[in-house]
Design an enzyme around this catalytic site. Structure first.
Site, PDB file in Angstrom:
ATOM      1  N   LYS A 282      33.307  41.090  30.124  1.00 54.16           N
ATOM      2  CA  LYS A 282      33.331  41.211  31.659  1.00 54.16           C
ATOM      3  C   LYS A 282      34.614  42.124  31.827  1.00 54.16           C
ATOM      4  O   LYS A 282      34.788  43.140  32.352  1.00 54.16           O
ATOM      5  CB  LYS A 282      33.216  40.111  32.210  1.00 54.16           C
ATOM      6  CG  LYS A 282      31.905  39.427  32.325  1.00 54.16           C
ATOM      7  CD  LYS A 282      31.795  38.380  33.367  1.00 54.16           C
ATOM      8  CE  LYS A 282      32.965  37.122  33.482  1.00 54.16           C
ATOM      9  NZ  LYS A 282      32.446  36.523  32.044  1.00 54.16           N
ATOM     10  N   THR A 284      36.295  43.965  29.636  1.00 52.47           N
ATOM     11  CA  THR A 284      36.439  45.400  29.184  1.00 52.47           C
ATOM     12  C   THR A 284      35.496  46.137  30.040  1.00 52.47           C
ATOM     13  O   THR A 284      35.831  47.386  30.312  1.00 52.47           O
ATOM     14  CB  THR A 284      35.653  45.624  27.695  1.00 52.47           C
ATOM     15  OG1 THR A 284      34.453  44.920  27.549  1.00 52.47           O
ATOM     16  CG2 THR A 284      36.776  44.627  26.875  1.00 52.47           C
ATOM     17  N   ARG A 306      42.520  38.377  36.164  1.00 52.20           N
ATOM     18  CA  ARG A 306      43.292  37.101  36.170  1.00 52.20           C
ATOM     19  C   ARG A 306      44.237  37.028  35.158  1.00 52.20           C
ATOM     20  O   ARG A 306      43.956  37.801  34.082  1.00 52.20           O
ATOM     21  CB  ARG A 306      42.205  36.011  36.081  1.00 52.20           C
ATOM     22  CG  ARG A 306      41.302  35.590  36.889  1.00 52.20           C
ATOM     23  CD  ARG A 306      40.218  34.412  36.422  1.00 52.20           C
ATOM     24  NE  ARG A 306      39.252  34.986  35.392  1.00 52.20           N
ATOM     25  CZ  ARG A 306      38.474  34.091  34.924  1.00 52.20           C
ATOM     26  NH1 ARG A 306      38.611  32.751  34.816  1.00 52.20           N
ATOM     27  NH2 ARG A 306      37.948  34.609  33.774  1.00 52.20           N
ATOM     28  N   LYS A 317      40.770  31.334  21.472  1.00 49.12           N
ATOM     29  CA  LYS A 317      40.123  32.459  22.238  1.00 49.12           C
ATOM     30  C   LYS A 317      41.065  33.740  22.041  1.00 49.12           C
ATOM     31  O   LYS A 317      40.288  34.890  22.056  1.00 49.12           O
ATOM     32  CB  LYS A 317      40.019  32.097  23.578  1.00 49.12           C
ATOM     33  CG  LYS A 317      39.616  33.215  24.494  1.00 49.12           C
ATOM     34  CD  LYS A 317      39.409  32.851  26.116  1.00 49.12           C
ATOM     35  CE  LYS A 317      38.855  33.552  26.804  1.00 49.12           C
ATOM     36  NZ  LYS A 317      39.470  34.784  27.326  1.00 49.12           N
ATOM     37  N   ALA A 536      37.686  28.311  35.635  1.00 48.78           N
ATOM     38  CA  ALA A 536      36.381  28.574  36.074  1.00 48.78           C
ATOM     39  C   ALA A 536      35.402  27.496  36.368  1.00 48.78           C
ATOM     40  O   ALA A 536      34.230  27.707  36.740  1.00 48.78           O
ATOM     41  CB  ALA A 536      35.881  30.022  35.674  1.00 48.78           C
ATOM     42  N   PHE A 567      33.155  33.401  33.607  1.00 47.42           N
ATOM     43  CA  PHE A 567      31.601  32.770  33.222  1.00 47.42           C
ATOM     44  C   PHE A 567      30.797  33.809  33.734  1.00 47.42           C
ATOM     45  O   PHE A 567      30.620  34.958  33.966  1.00 47.42           O
ATOM     46  CB  PHE A 567      31.307  31.280  33.582  1.00 47.42           C
ATOM     47  CG  PHE A 567      32.438  30.423  33.070  1.00 47.42           C
ATOM     48  CD1 PHE A 567      33.281  30.764  31.912  1.00 47.42           C
ATOM     49  CD2 PHE A 567      32.825  29.226  33.552  1.00 47.42           C
ATOM     50  CE1 PHE A 567      34.102  29.696  31.402  1.00 47.42           C
ATOM     51  CE2 PHE A 567      33.744  28.134  33.117  1.00 47.42           C
ATOM     52  CZ  PHE A 567      34.366  28.687  32.018  1.00 47.42           C
ATOM     53  N   PHE A 655      26.896  47.243  21.538  1.00 45.55           N
ATOM     54  CA  PHE A 655      27.575  47.088  20.124  1.00 45.55           C
ATOM     55  C   PHE A 655      26.931  48.121  19.185  1.00 45.55           C
ATOM     56  O   PHE A 655      25.837  48.421  19.329  1.00 45.55           O
ATOM     57  CB  PHE A 655      27.444  45.666  19.913  1.00 45.55           C
ATOM     58  CG  PHE A 655      28.407  44.850  20.727  1.00 45.55           C
ATOM     59  CD1 PHE A 655      29.274  44.255  20.031  1.00 45.55           C
ATOM     60  CD2 PHE A 655      27.818  44.472  21.876  1.00 45.55           C
ATOM     61  CE1 PHE A 655      30.019  43.279  20.674  1.00 45.55           C
ATOM     62  CE2 PHE A 655      28.524  43.735  22.728  1.00 45.55           C
ATOM     63  CZ  PHE A 655      29.644  42.940  22.113  1.00 45.55           C
ATOM     64  N   TRP A 684      34.177  50.509  24.984  1.00 43.24           N
ATOM     65  CA  TRP A 684      34.965  49.711  24.116  1.00 43.24           C
ATOM     66  C   TRP A 684      35.468  50.693  23.132  1.00 43.24           C
ATOM     67  O   TRP A 684      36.621  50.800  22.571  1.00 43.24           O
ATOM     68  CB  TRP A 684      34.292  48.510  23.550  1.00 43.24           C
ATOM     69  CG  TRP A 684      35.135  47.833  22.262  1.00 43.24           C
ATOM     70  CD1 TRP A 684      36.095  46.732  22.778  1.00 43.24           C
ATOM     71  CD2 TRP A 684      35.074  48.016  21.012  1.00 43.24           C
ATOM     72  NE1 TRP A 684      36.352  46.369  21.473  1.00 43.24           N
ATOM     73  CE2 TRP A 684      36.080  47.072  20.441  1.00 43.24           C
ATOM     74  CE3 TRP A 684      34.331  48.624  20.167  1.00 43.24           C
ATOM     75  CZ2 TRP A 684      36.135  46.847  19.278  1.00 43.24           C
ATOM     76  CZ3 TRP A 684      34.391  48.523  18.883  1.00 43.24           C
ATOM     77  CH2 TRP A 684      35.492  47.511  18.394  1.00 43.24           C
TER      78      TRP A 684
END
Length: 831
Positions: A282, A284, A306, A317, A536, A567, A655, A684
């Site tokens: 989300k 990116t 955020r 992460k 979240a 999320f 991808f 990306w």
């Protein structure tokens, strides 16, 4: 004098400075102390530089020079002599005279050639008082003489007309009038500067490589613009930013007042389908979309993101600045410390935690009289209440202001909060993943006199103060919300707040800078606000209302502000609409729903996806059946969006292992299921150019009819609001409240908190409460184990199962790869 000038420079109520000083004080140090934009005399080096270069629009011509030019008519081709002129004024006068075609010479009073030059000049300008030993008779007959000594601006002397063949004039009143005209011009320029300004954004060029390098290598390869340059390009004024280093700046809230009449731009939310543990991109998509809108379609746009917690950055992460060629730069500054907002939240949160335990200790060990004498001490022979203590007295119904007039009963009511330790909900926080702080014992030192209790640490972003920062609309609103935070109940079951503890003002002081959004930029030089990062699950998982509001003003009516919800759409988007939009009053224009073939295959029955483990072959080879079966989750999330009446565009994050057939199938099913459009995205690997089609689809969708509505009325009972979310959003058959949860619902309703919105704390890995149930589970009963409240933030949060508010470190945390080069001071290993 310089100190006074510098003080007035920073006074927002002063738009111009004029200097009336003795001749000896007109030094370059004094003249250049005046801010160029406030220099109505036009004598600072910056103003003179503009004047000499012919940039008349960017400067003010000195009043004396204007007056001289008014008095000299048809000067082209004539010879003008300047005598005794001050350096700054003389330079300005020479420049203007030459531009009008005059031949200009300058000399001082004691110059040996003065008499001969006076004989040749068609006009003579005396820049300072003429010595008595220089007779007017030296001047060429018929020549014009103009006196502009500094004291003539105040007309302390009056030369008038004298009996000689030359025509003498003084600038006097005319120079004063010209100075007044400069003041008017300066005020006009200031008023114009306060208006909305069209962006003059110079985007940064991208040269994507294949294969795509690591995020930090990509970030390092780009040279970001200086943040003050970026701020000017998007219409921010110099006094509206506070610069932190070269690439970050806080933006002051005064901008909202300046641009209050400016129409808002379009408001776009990026949400997602139910994700895999790897996340579906989300952030990116958010960054790629604004890069496409601004750098490739020339549409003003702002990303509002955020701020990431440092805990996961060093844990499992990694960073959260986007990725590939769609990220915020510099990514190491984005992920580490930023401008210290999380540290401010930590300090404020822990000050309140310390105040709670200290108050219980002091009440347990002191009499009413001793407490009163310490809470309201005699200072210099006078005892007085502080403002926050007077407010507490009023809440208690004691309308007295003199501490000596309270009765014993009133003193007891005032000094005793009677906090029930078993009801304390306020925890200490730290911005590090530390599993051993999930349960601790405090008060074990002898000095705490046996007051021992079990407590816990949360990660800093789980603090209610973070949620308040994200939802507040002004400094005053934040202060009120901080005061309303409920930290415990008293022995009678009534709520105890931060305001009762007397700490509200101190918390606001600690948060006064954190309330300002931080300006950064994308890889393509487009603007980004980074502000707030609430959890979240136990909070609403969105960036700040203030960042969105400021960005919506800056982009202009045809621009776009793109923000992201944590999320999947069932959690982050639902909270965005029902909580954040209620707080802000803003209406979203479009939802961008992010999906991946990988996640859809998982929902179609593919094997488990585990962070850090290689993907199974089902995810790297074409499998149309798995994709088709998994699209049920995408269809459900589209339906959830439609509940709120907002158009939805599906962004398929592509991808390299996705086949063209799989991509086409997802887009086809999405459009058949009610999406306005569905677009494959390659941001990306290609930057904004890879999201141009998405940007075009979003622009078209934003012009569609919008019938936005909330999911439920705040007037409904708490349990009914929970039931509506469970059934309409998650697809549950019903809810089941545990006895503890029911007790809390009854308590909050009795305390007057029943009309708050609901913030569900549920796993993000399934639409249900069971993470292993993928796709679209049905027929389940949603168990509510507990119900808690963030009264300052303004929501009730039911717990579905157990929620950890302190992550732990894995066996091999990210910190193994993070290092610092001691020579270059560059950070290594962030991703």
């Amino acid at each position: 004098i310089v100190s006074e000038i510098l003080r007035l420079n920073e006074d927002p109520n002063v738009q111009g400075l004029a200097l009336d000083l003795p001749e000896s004080l007109y030094s370059s140090k004094v003249l250049n102390a005046v801010k160029p934009e406030k220099d109505v005399d036009g004598l600072s080096s910056v103003n003179l530089g503009h004047l000499v270069h012919g940039d008349v629009y960017d400067c003010l011509v000195p009043p004396t020079v204007c007056a001289v030019m008014e008095l000299l008519q048809d000067i082209g081709g004539k010879k003008v002599l300047l005598v005794g002129a001050r350096r700054a004024e003389g330079a300005a006068l020479q420049s203007v005279l030459r531009r009008e075609g005059a031949t200009v010479l300058s000399c001082h009073w004691r110059a040996p050639q003065l008499q001969s030059e006076l004989r040749l000049a068609d006009a003579v300008v005396f820049g300072s008082r003429k010595p008595d030993d220089v007779p007017v008779s030296w001047v060429k007959p018929g020549a014009t003489i103009i006196h502009c000594a500094p004291d003539l601006l105040s007309e302390k002397h009056n030369y008038g007309q004298q009996n000689n063949p030359a025509a003498e004039k003084t600038v006097g009143s005319l120079a004063v009038a010209m100075r007044m005209q400069n003041m008017v011009k300066n005020m006009e320029r200031w008023i114009q500067s306060q208006q909305y300004r069209k962006w003059d954004l110079h985007c940064l060029k991208l040269q994507p490589l294949s294969p795509v390098p690591s995020d930090i290598e990509i970030s390092r390869a780009q040279s970001p613009k200086a943040v003050d340059v970026l701020a000017k390009e998007i219409g921010l004024l110099a006094d509206e930013i506070e610069i932190y280093g070269q690439t970050k700046a806080k933006v002051r809230l005064s901008l909202l007042e300046r641009l209050k009449d400016q129409p808002d731009g379009k408001y776009v939310l990026v949400a997602g389908i139910t994700p895999t543990p790897l996340g579906e991109g989300k952030s990116t998509v958010t960054v790629g979309l604004v890069q496409a809108l601004t750098a490739h379609l020339n549409i003003n746009s702002f990303a509002c993101l955020r701020q990431p917690s440092q805990g996961p950055t060093f844990g499992v992460k990694g960073g959260a600045a986007g990725g590939g060629y769609a990220q915020v730069i510099p990514m190491e500054e984005f992920n580490l410390h930023l401008t210290g907002d999380i540290h401010a939240i930590t300090a404020a949160n822990n000050l309140l935690a310390a105040a709670i335990d200290a108050r219980i200790l002091h009440e347990n060990t002191q009499s009413d009289k001793s407490l009163y004498n310490r809470l309201v001490p005699v200072v210099n022979g006078v005892r007085g209440f502080s403002a926050i203590q007077l407010a507490r007295l009023r809440r208690l119904g004691i309308n007295k202001t003199d501490p000596e007039t309270l009765t014993e009963e009133e003193i007891s009511k005032f000094v005793r909060l009677d906090i029930d330790p078993s009801t304390i909900t306020w925890q200490r926080v730290v911005d590090t993943n530390d599993r051993f702080l999930r349960k601790v014992t405090v008060g074990q030192a002898n000095t705490e006199k046996g007051f021992v209790r079990q407590a816990q640490f949360d990660i800093a972003v789980a603090s209610e103060i973070m949620a308040i920062l994200a939802l507040t609309t002004s400094l005053q609103d934040m202060k009120e919300r901080l005061g309303r935070m409920v930290v415990a109940n008293d022995q009678k079951g009534e709520p105890v707040t931060a305001e009762d503890l007397g700490v509200t003002g101190a918390l606001a002081v600690l948060m006064k800078d954190a309330i300002k959004p931080t300006l950064m930029q994308t890889l393509e030089g487009t603007p980004v606000f980074v502000h707030a990062g609430p959890f979240a699950n136990i909070a609403h998982g969105n960036s700040s209302v203030l960042a969105d509001k400021i960005a919506l003003k800056l982009v202009g009516e045809k621009g776009f502000v793109v923000t992201e919800a944590g999320f999947g759409a069932d959690i982050g988007m639902e909270k965005f609409f029902n909580i954040k939009c209620r707080a802000s009053g803003l209406v979203p224009s479009v939802v961008v729903l992010v999906a991946t073939v990988r996640a859809l295959k998982m929902h179609g029955g593919g094997p488990n996806v585990t962070a850090g483990a290689p993907l199974k072959k089902e995810y790297t080879e074409e499998n149309l059946q798995l994709v088709a079966d998994g699209c049920c989750n995408l269809q459900k999330q589209i339906q959830i969006t439609q509940l709120f009446g907002v158009p939805v565009v599906v962004a398929l994050n592509v991808f390299k292992t996705d086949s063209p057939a799989e991509v086409d199938l997802v887009c086809k099913i999405a459009k058949e299921s009610g999406a306005f459009d569905a677009v494959p995205c390659n941001h990306w690997s290609a930057g904004g150019r890879g999201a141009v089609k998405l940007a075009q689809a979003v622009e078209k969708a934003a012009n569609q009819k919008n019938s936005f509505k909330y999911l439920y009325s705040l007037e409904l009972p708490i349990a009914e609001k929970i039931r509506i979310i469970a059934q309409k959003v998650y697809g549950a058959q019903d809810i089941e409240l545990s006895p503890v949860a029911q007790s809390q619902v009854d308590r909050y309703t009795r305390q007057g908190f029943g009309n708050l919105p609901i913030c569900m704390a549920k796993t993000h890995l399934s639409l249900s409460h069971q993470p292993e149930r993928k796709g679209v589970p049905t027929g389940f009963i949603l168990p509510i184990s507990d119900v808690r409240a963030s009264i300052g933030a303004g929501f009730i949060y039911p717990l579905v199962g157990t929620m950890s508010t302190m992550p732990g470190l894995p066996t091999r945390p990210c910190f193994y790869d993070i290092d610092l080069d001691p020579i270059t001071e560059q950070v290594k290993g962030l991703f």
